[in-house]
Design a protein around this motif. Structure first.
Motif, PDB file in Angstrom:
ATOM      1  N   VAL A  47       0.836  -1.201   0.000  1.00 30.85           N
ATOM      2  CA  VAL A  47       0.000   0.000   0.000  1.00 30.85           C
ATOM      3  C   VAL A  47       0.871   1.251   0.000  1.00 30.85           C
ATOM      4  O   VAL A  47       0.600   2.222  -0.710  1.00 30.85           O
ATOM      5  CB  VAL A  47      -0.940   0.003   1.222  1.00 30.85           C
ATOM      6  N   GLU A  48       1.925   1.226   0.791  1.00 30.88           N
ATOM      7  CA  GLU A  48       2.820   2.375   0.890  1.00 30.88           C
ATOM      8  C   GLU A  48       3.463   2.706  -0.455  1.00 30.88           C
ATOM      9  O   GLU A  48       3.516   3.868  -0.859  1.00 30.88           O
ATOM     10  CB  GLU A  48       3.903   2.084   1.931  1.00 30.88           C
ATOM     11  N   MET A  49       3.910   1.681  -1.163  1.00 29.06           N
ATOM     12  CA  MET A  49       4.566   1.903  -2.446  1.00 29.06           C
ATOM     13  C   MET A  49       3.564   2.409  -3.492  1.00 29.06           C
ATOM     14  O   MET A  49       3.887   3.294  -4.294  1.00 29.06           O
ATOM     15  CB  MET A  49       5.252   0.628  -2.928  1.00 29.06           C
ATOM     16  N   ALA A  50       2.352   1.878  -3.461  1.00 33.09           N
ATOM     17  CA  ALA A  50       1.323   2.363  -4.378  1.00 33.09           C
ATOM     18  C   ALA A  50       1.010   3.826  -4.091  1.00 33.09           C
ATOM     19  O   ALA A  50       0.815   4.632  -5.018  1.00 33.09           O
ATOM     20  CB  ALA A  50       0.062   1.513  -4.250  1.00 33.09           C
ATOM     21  N   SER A  51       0.978   4.191  -2.824  1.00 32.32           N
ATOM     22  CA  SER A  51       0.725   5.582  -2.446  1.00 32.32           C
ATOM     23  C   SER A  51       1.868   6.481  -2.908  1.00 32.32           C
ATOM     24  O   SER A  51       1.629   7.596  -3.390  1.00 32.32           O
ATOM     25  CB  SER A  51       0.554   5.685  -0.927  1.00 32.32           C
ATOM     26  N   ALA A  52       3.092   6.013  -2.753  1.00 35.09           N
ATOM     27  CA  ALA A  52       4.243   6.790  -3.202  1.00 35.09           C
ATOM     28  C   ALA A  52       4.159   7.054  -4.702  1.00 35.09           C
ATOM     29  O   ALA A  52       4.418   8.176  -5.169  1.00 35.09           O
ATOM     30  CB  ALA A  52       5.536   6.058  -2.862  1.00 35.09           C
ATOM     31  N   ARG A  53       3.776   6.041  -5.459  1.00 38.84           N
ATOM     32  CA  ARG A  53       3.656   6.220  -6.914  1.00 38.84           C
ATOM     33  C   ARG A  53       2.552   7.231  -7.248  1.00 38.84           C
ATOM     34  O   ARG A  53       2.714   8.059  -8.154  1.00 38.84           O
ATOM     35  CB  ARG A  53       3.363   4.875  -7.581  1.00 38.84           C
ATOM     36  N   SER A  54       1.450   7.169  -6.519  1.00 41.19           N
ATOM     37  CA  SER A  54       0.349   8.109  -6.768  1.00 41.19           C
ATOM     38  C   SER A  54       0.775   9.539  -6.456  1.00 41.19           C
ATOM     39  O   SER A  54       0.470  10.472  -7.213  1.00 41.19           O
ATOM     40  CB  SER A  54      -0.867   7.727  -5.921  1.00 41.19           C
ATOM     41  N   PHE A  55       1.464   9.723  -5.342  1.00 38.64           N
ATOM     42  CA  PHE A  55       1.922  11.061  -4.982  1.00 38.64           C
ATOM     43  C   PHE A  55       2.905  11.597  -6.015  1.00 38.64           C
ATOM     44  O   PHE A  55       2.798  12.755  -6.457  1.00 38.64           O
ATOM     45  CB  PHE A  55       2.568  11.052  -3.600  1.00 38.64           C
ATOM     46  N   LEU A  56       3.864  10.778  -6.420  1.00 38.34           N
ATOM     47  CA  LEU A  56       4.859  11.217  -7.396  1.00 38.34           C
ATOM     48  C   LEU A  56       4.203  11.567  -8.727  1.00 38.34           C
ATOM     49  O   LEU A  56       4.597  12.537  -9.389  1.00 38.34           O
ATOM     50  CB  LEU A  56       5.922  10.133  -7.584  1.00 38.34           C
ATOM     51  N   ALA A  57       3.202  10.795  -9.131  1.00 41.33           N
ATOM     52  CA  ALA A  57       2.492  11.097 -10.377  1.00 41.33           C
ATOM     53  C   ALA A  57       1.755  12.428 -10.268  1.00 41.33           C
ATOM     54  O   ALA A  57       1.685  13.199 -11.231  1.00 41.33           O
ATOM     55  CB  ALA A  57       1.506   9.978 -10.696  1.00 41.33           C
ATOM     56  N   ALA A  58       1.244  12.733  -9.069  1.00 47.69           N
ATOM     57  CA  ALA A  58       0.484  13.966  -8.877  1.00 47.69           C
ATOM     58  C   ALA A  58       1.360  15.208  -8.905  1.00 47.69           C
ATOM     59  O   ALA A  58       0.893  16.294  -9.259  1.00 47.69           O
ATOM     60  CB  ALA A  58      -0.282  13.898  -7.560  1.00 47.69           C
ATOM     61  N   ILE A  59       2.641  15.070  -8.532  1.00 47.98           N
ATOM     62  CA  ILE A  59       3.529  16.237  -8.514  1.00 47.98           C
ATOM     63  C   ILE A  59       4.532  16.211  -9.665  1.00 47.98           C
ATOM     64  O   ILE A  59       5.463  17.019  -9.684  1.00 47.98           O
ATOM     65  CB  ILE A  59       4.280  16.351  -7.167  1.00 47.98           C
ATOM     66  N   ALA A  60       4.343  15.301 -10.597  1.00 50.99           N
ATOM     67  CA  ALA A  60       5.323  15.104 -11.670  1.00 50.99           C
ATOM     68  C   ALA A  60       5.598  16.393 -12.437  1.00 50.99           C
ATOM     69  O   ALA A  60       4.681  17.152 -12.754  1.00 50.99           O
ATOM     70  CB  ALA A  60       4.824  14.020 -12.620  1.00 50.99           C
ATOM     71  N   ARG A  61       6.874  16.617 -12.701  1.00 59.03           N
ATOM     72  CA  ARG A  61       7.304  17.726 -13.541  1.00 59.03           C
ATOM     73  C   ARG A  61       8.720  17.439 -14.001  1.00 59.03           C
ATOM     74  O   ARG A  61       9.335  16.439 -13.605  1.00 59.03           O
ATOM     75  CB  ARG A  61       7.236  19.048 -12.787  1.00 59.03           C
ATOM     76  N   ASP A  62       9.257  18.282 -14.871  1.00 60.46           N
ATOM     77  CA  ASP A  62      10.606  18.076 -15.378  1.00 60.46           C
ATOM     78  C   ASP A  62      11.590  17.961 -14.219  1.00 60.46           C
ATOM     79  O   ASP A  62      11.556  18.755 -13.276  1.00 60.46           O
ATOM     80  CB  ASP A  62      11.025  19.239 -16.284  1.00 60.46           C
ATOM     81  N   GLY A  63      12.438  16.973 -14.314  1.00 59.70           N
ATOM     82  CA  GLY A  63      13.458  16.777 -13.297  1.00 59.70           C
ATOM     83  C   GLY A  63      13.151  15.659 -12.325  1.00 59.70           C
ATOM     84  O   GLY A  63      14.058  15.130 -11.673  1.00 59.70           O
ATOM     85  N   LEU A  64      11.877  15.281 -12.205  1.00 59.27           N
ATOM     86  CA  LEU A  64      11.515  14.188 -11.302  1.00 59.27           C
ATOM     87  C   LEU A  64      11.635  12.866 -12.051  1.00 59.27           C
ATOM     88  O   LEU A  64      10.905  12.601 -13.006  1.00 59.27           O
ATOM     89  CB  LEU A  64      10.093  14.368 -10.786  1.00 59.27           C
ATOM     90  N   GLU A  65      12.569  12.046 -11.612  1.00 59.68           N
ATOM     91  CA  GLU A  65      12.831  10.765 -12.262  1.00 59.68           C
ATOM     92  C   GLU A  65      11.857   9.688 -11.764  1.00 59.68           C
ATOM     93  O   GLU A  65      11.222   9.849 -10.711  1.00 59.68           O
ATOM     94  CB  GLU A  65      14.270  10.331 -11.975  1.00 59.68           C
ATOM     95  N   PRO A  66      11.726   8.577 -12.509  1.00 57.81           N
ATOM     96  CA  PRO A  66      10.837   7.493 -12.064  1.00 57.81           C
ATOM     97  C   PRO A  66      11.295   6.903 -10.729  1.00 57.81           C
ATOM     98  O   PRO A  66      12.475   6.930 -10.386  1.00 57.81           O
ATOM     99  CB  PRO A  66      10.962   6.461 -13.199  1.00 57.81           C
ATOM    100  N   LEU A  67      10.341   6.374  -9.978  1.00 52.52           N
ATOM    101  CA  LEU A  67      10.648   5.757  -8.701  1.00 52.52           C
ATOM    102  C   LEU A  67      11.569   4.553  -8.890  1.00 52.52           C
ATOM    103  O   LEU A  67      11.311   3.673  -9.701  1.00 52.52           O
ATOM    104  CB  LEU A  67       9.351   5.299  -8.015  1.00 52.52           C
TER     105      LEU A  67
END
Length: 221
Positions: A47-67
């Protein structure tokens, strides 16, 4: 922490409030940021990892690399333990000491630091708070560990702890404009939600309350 806008950094990401806000903070200060999740086989990690992916997708912008997901199995070391599959998960009335996982910061930091060293990433940030009472969260511990890593690998990433002087409400206020409801802090998830009754849920709720920020987290209770 001033940061170098041309520097590549990594963030040890757990999915919780601190690491979520830290990723956004580092992204403001560095050209590229690699979020790193270290999977140990603990009961809440899916659940934690799925949440991390959701948060990262929500703030995605140039410079943010994949998890980046690294594996550091711990079940064979911890044995029957509440964090893996044992009973008696610390609840809201349990003291902070009850949720201490021996060696956790050491294991996570070493694994992530080696990854950074092999890829030329010069800084590794952790969301450790000043209110953390455990021995592997002190200034002395991280200063010593940084030296050991540098000697062991003939160089290594600097260990940054931008929130070392802060408490959880301070971090919640800093992240008030972020989708913090997508972060995850529970050690006994129920159907993918925060249980609302464990030690970490209680800490999370109190952090939002003290910060004066609306808690949009969905709790199972």
């Amino acid at each position: 922490m001033a940061g170098d806008s041309s520097e590549t950094a990594a963030v040890l990401t757990s999915g919780g409030v601190e690491s979520a806000v830290l990723v956004a903070t580092m992204l403001d200060r560095h050209a590229r940021v690699h979020p790193i999740y270290v999977r140990c086989g603990l009961r809440w990690e899916d659940v934690e990892m799925a949440s991390a992916r959701s948060f990262l997708a929500a703030i995605a912008r140039d410079g943010l690399e994949p998890l980046v997901v690294l594996d550091e199995p711990i079940r064979d070391v911890y044995g029957p333990h509440w964090s893996t599959d044992g009973p008696e998960i610390p609840d809201a009335t349990s003291p902070d000491e009850a949720v201490y996982l021996p060696g956790r910061n050491l294991l996570l930091t070493v694994k992530a630091a080696v990854w950074c060293r092999l890829r030329g990433v010069s800084a590794l940030a952790l969301g450790s708070l000043g209110s953390n009472p455990f021995p592997d969260s002190t200034d002395e511990f991280f200063q010593g560990l940084e030296g050991v890593l540098s000697r062991a690998m003939s160089g290594g990433p600097r260990l940054l702890r931008p929130f070392a002087g802060l408490h959880k409400p301070d971090v919640v206020r800093r992240g008030a404009g972020l989708p913090l409801e997508l972060s995850f802090s529970c050690i006994r998830p129920v159907d993918g939600l925060h249980c609302g009754r464990c030690n970490k849920c209680a800490e999370r709720r109190e952090g939002f309350r003290q910060a004066g920020v609306v808690d949009r987290t969905r709790y199972a209770d």
